[in-house]
Design a protein around this motif. Structure first.
Motif, PDB file in Angstrom:
ATOM      1  N   CYS A   1       2.509  -3.559  13.525  1.00 44.12           N
ATOM      2  CA  CYS A   1       2.038  -2.007  12.875  1.00 44.12           C
ATOM      3  C   CYS A   1       2.583  -1.255  11.868  1.00 44.12           C
ATOM      4  N   ALA A   2       2.210  -0.745  10.941  1.00 44.77           N
ATOM      5  CA  ALA A   2       2.238  -0.020  10.088  1.00 44.77           C
ATOM      6  C   ALA A   2       2.152   0.989  10.106  1.00 44.77           C
ATOM      7  N   PHE A   3       2.435   1.900   9.481  1.00 42.74           N
ATOM      8  CA  PHE A   3       2.210   3.552   9.755  1.00 42.74           C
ATOM      9  C   PHE A   3       2.592   4.253   8.621  1.00 42.74           C
ATOM     10  N   PHE A   4       1.773   5.111   7.543  1.00 43.55           N
ATOM     11  CA  PHE A   4       1.757   5.479   6.288  1.00 43.55           C
ATOM     12  C   PHE A   4       0.912   6.943   7.143  1.00 43.55           C
ATOM     13  N   ARG A   5       2.575   7.462   6.165  1.00 42.89           N
ATOM     14  CA  ARG A   5       1.924   9.333   6.214  1.00 42.89           C
ATOM     15  C   ARG A   5       0.990   9.659   4.557  1.00 42.89           C
ATOM     16  N   VAL A   6       0.817  10.480   4.732  1.00 46.12           N
ATOM     17  CA  VAL A   6      -0.774  10.490   4.017  1.00 46.12           C
ATOM     18  C   VAL A   6      -0.785  12.082   3.537  1.00 46.12           C
ATOM     19  N   ARG A   7      -0.712  12.993   2.828  1.00 49.24           N
ATOM     20  CA  ARG A   7      -0.983  14.024   2.476  1.00 49.24           C
ATOM     21  C   ARG A   7      -2.353  13.939   1.496  1.00 49.24           C
ATOM     22  N   GLY A   8      -2.654  15.199   2.007  1.00 52.04           N
ATOM     23  CA  GLY A   8      -4.390  15.495   0.947  1.00 52.04           C
ATOM     24  C   GLY A   8      -5.036  14.607   2.216  1.00 52.04           C
ATOM     25  N   GLU A   9      -6.808  14.445   1.423  1.00 50.46           N
ATOM     26  CA  GLU A   9      -7.487  13.968   2.179  1.00 50.46           C
ATOM     27  C   GLU A   9      -7.363  12.275   1.464  1.00 50.46           C
ATOM     28  N   PRO A  10      -7.406  11.193   3.009  1.00 48.68           N
ATOM     29  CA  PRO A  10      -8.088  10.137   2.421  1.00 48.68           C
ATOM     30  C   PRO A  10      -9.289   9.417   2.054  1.00 48.68           C
TER      31      PRO A  10
ATOM     32  N   PHE B   1       0.510  -1.244  -0.236  1.00 46.94           N
ATOM     33  CA  PHE B   1       0.045  -0.217  -0.099  1.00 46.94           C
ATOM     34  C   PHE B   1       0.611   1.367   0.550  1.00 46.94           C
ATOM     35  N   ALA B   2       2.119   1.432   0.142  1.00 46.51           N
ATOM     36  CA  ALA B   2       2.725   2.663   0.488  1.00 46.51           C
ATOM     37  C   ALA B   2       2.656   3.334  -0.654  1.00 46.51           C
ATOM     38  N   GLY B   3       2.272   2.406  -2.389  1.00 45.22           N
ATOM     39  CA  GLY B   3       2.367   3.551  -3.880  1.00 45.22           C
ATOM     40  C   GLY B   3       0.753   4.168  -3.239  1.00 45.22           C
ATOM     41  N   ARG B   4      -0.257   3.590  -2.353  1.00 49.50           N
ATOM     42  CA  ARG B   4      -0.952   4.167  -2.706  1.00 49.50           C
ATOM     43  C   ARG B   4      -1.135   5.251  -1.773  1.00 49.50           C
ATOM     44  N   LEU B   5      -1.196   4.767  -0.486  1.00 48.65           N
ATOM     45  CA  LEU B   5      -1.321   5.417   0.438  1.00 48.65           C
ATOM     46  C   LEU B   5       0.058   6.395   0.878  1.00 48.65           C
TER      47      LEU B   5
ATOM     48  N   LYS C   1     -13.130   2.565   0.871  1.00 44.13           N
ATOM     49  CA  LYS C   1     -12.649   1.636   0.376  1.00 44.13           C
ATOM     50  C   LYS C   1     -11.298   0.216   0.846  1.00 44.13           C
ATOM     51  N   LEU C   2     -10.225   1.106   1.212  1.00 47.77           N
ATOM     52  CA  LEU C   2      -9.608   0.478   1.926  1.00 47.77           C
ATOM     53  C   LEU C   2     -10.485  -0.306   3.147  1.00 47.77           C
ATOM     54  N   GLN C   3     -10.395  -0.078   4.345  1.00 48.23           N
ATOM     55  CA  GLN C   3     -11.612  -0.271   5.331  1.00 48.23           C
ATOM     56  C   GLN C   3     -12.477  -1.401   4.278  1.00 48.23           C
TER      57      GLN C   3
END
Length: 314
Positions: free
Chosen positions: A267-276, A254-258, A281-283
């Motif tokens: 735990c995996a922590f993704f840094r998201v810019r903009g609104e998720p 998911f790194a490419g998507r998030l 859909k991911l959930q």
């Protein structure tokens, strides 16, 4: 030239140049540089064993640096140690209070150590007991006070002589949330009233959110510094936190998507810019595979998690 030097010392509360401490082959603090203006609330943040307390001990003249130098309240810690000690207050992780004395007696003893007159000690002790909510406990033996009350009294003891610089070394370790908040209200009140410089060390990173500036220390070296809101904002707009059995596979998937990802245990922590936008859909997509999934705003704990990652600078 002399006027410039005096002005600099008045404007700078703490300065360190290449401050280093080694214990045998163990590097406790390595080439630490600091410049903290008078009146600033500064936080030195890091895990246990990262060099926070050793730094405080050197600045407070309790141990000698192996190399480098420092000035506190305009005085060199190596050549003018007694003047530094008169200008500072220190609250250690371990209490400096005498358990055989009452709250009032502990403050009276601290006042005498700092050369205050009996009248000055009485006036200031009464003010501090009122500020900490301990007026009714003034004649109570220390052993009968709660942990939160003892910690508040420790801080009162550290400031009874109205220091220019206050060192707080993990001041709320072991306290519950209510007592930690009470302690910080007290410290905030002191800062507003006296304008003193506060140097905080802590691994409770949420306590440092109110600092003017912070520095993160790992293995004795400062790895990042800045203003808390700016450091948090640099991470991104959201953190997507996923707990799952195989977080490494999730990170790759998911790194490419998030966005950039870091894995910490399960735990995996993704840094998201903009609104998720794809969160719903991911959930739905991950529901059978993950233990928990949440989207939240970043905080200083996330800054600490990412502090050594090159992606943090992107």
């Amino acid at each position: 030239m002399m006027r410039d030097a005096v002005a600099l010392s008045a404007a700078t509360a703490i300065s360190a140049q290449g401050l280093t401490k080694r214990f045998g082959d163990v590097r406790a603090v390595e080439r630490l540089d600091l410049e903290i203006p008078a009146g600033e609330f500064f936080g030195l943040l890091g895990p246990n064993g990262s060099g926070k307390s050793t730094t405080v001990h050197m600045l407070a003249t309790l141990i000698r640096p192996t190399a480098g130098g420092a000035q506190v309240a305009g005085c060199d810690v190596l050549t003018r140690g007694s003047e530094v000690r008169r200008a500072i207050g220190v609250v250690f992780q371990e209490s400096a209070l005498d358990r055989s004395l009452t709250a009032w007696e502990n403050l009276r003893f601290a006042g005498a150590l700092h050369g205050l007159s009996a009248r000055e000690t009485r006036v200031r002790a009464d003010e501090l007991l009122a500020l900490t909510g301990l007026t009714e406990k003034r004649n109570t033996p220390l052993a009968a006070l709660s942990g939160g009350m003892r910690r508040a009294l420790d801080i009162a003891r550290g400031v009874i002589h109205r220091p220019r610089v206050l060192f707080l070394d993990e001041p709320s370790t072991g306290l519950d949330l209510m007592n930690r908040r009470r302690i910080w209200r007290f410290i905030d009140g002191l800062r507003r009233e006296t304008g003193m410089t506060v140097f905080l060390t802590t691994h409770y990173l949420e306590e440092a959110a109110g600092c003017d500036r912070v520095a993160f220390i790992k293995a004795g070296a400062i790895v990042r510094r800045g203003v808390p809101p700016q450091l948090v904002a640099a991470l991104g707009d959201y953190i997507v936190e996923i707990e799952a059995p195989d977080t490494q596979a999730l990170a790759q998937r998911f790194a490419g998507r998030l966005g950039p990802c870091i894995v910490d245990h399960d735990c995996a922590f993704f840094r998201v810019r903009g609104e998720p936008a794809e969160f719903a859909k991911l959930q739905a997509e991950l529901a059978p595979q993950v233990a928990t999934l949440q989207v939240r705003r970043p905080n200083l704990n996330d800054v600490f998690l990412w502090v050594n990652e090159p992606e943090f600078r992107s």
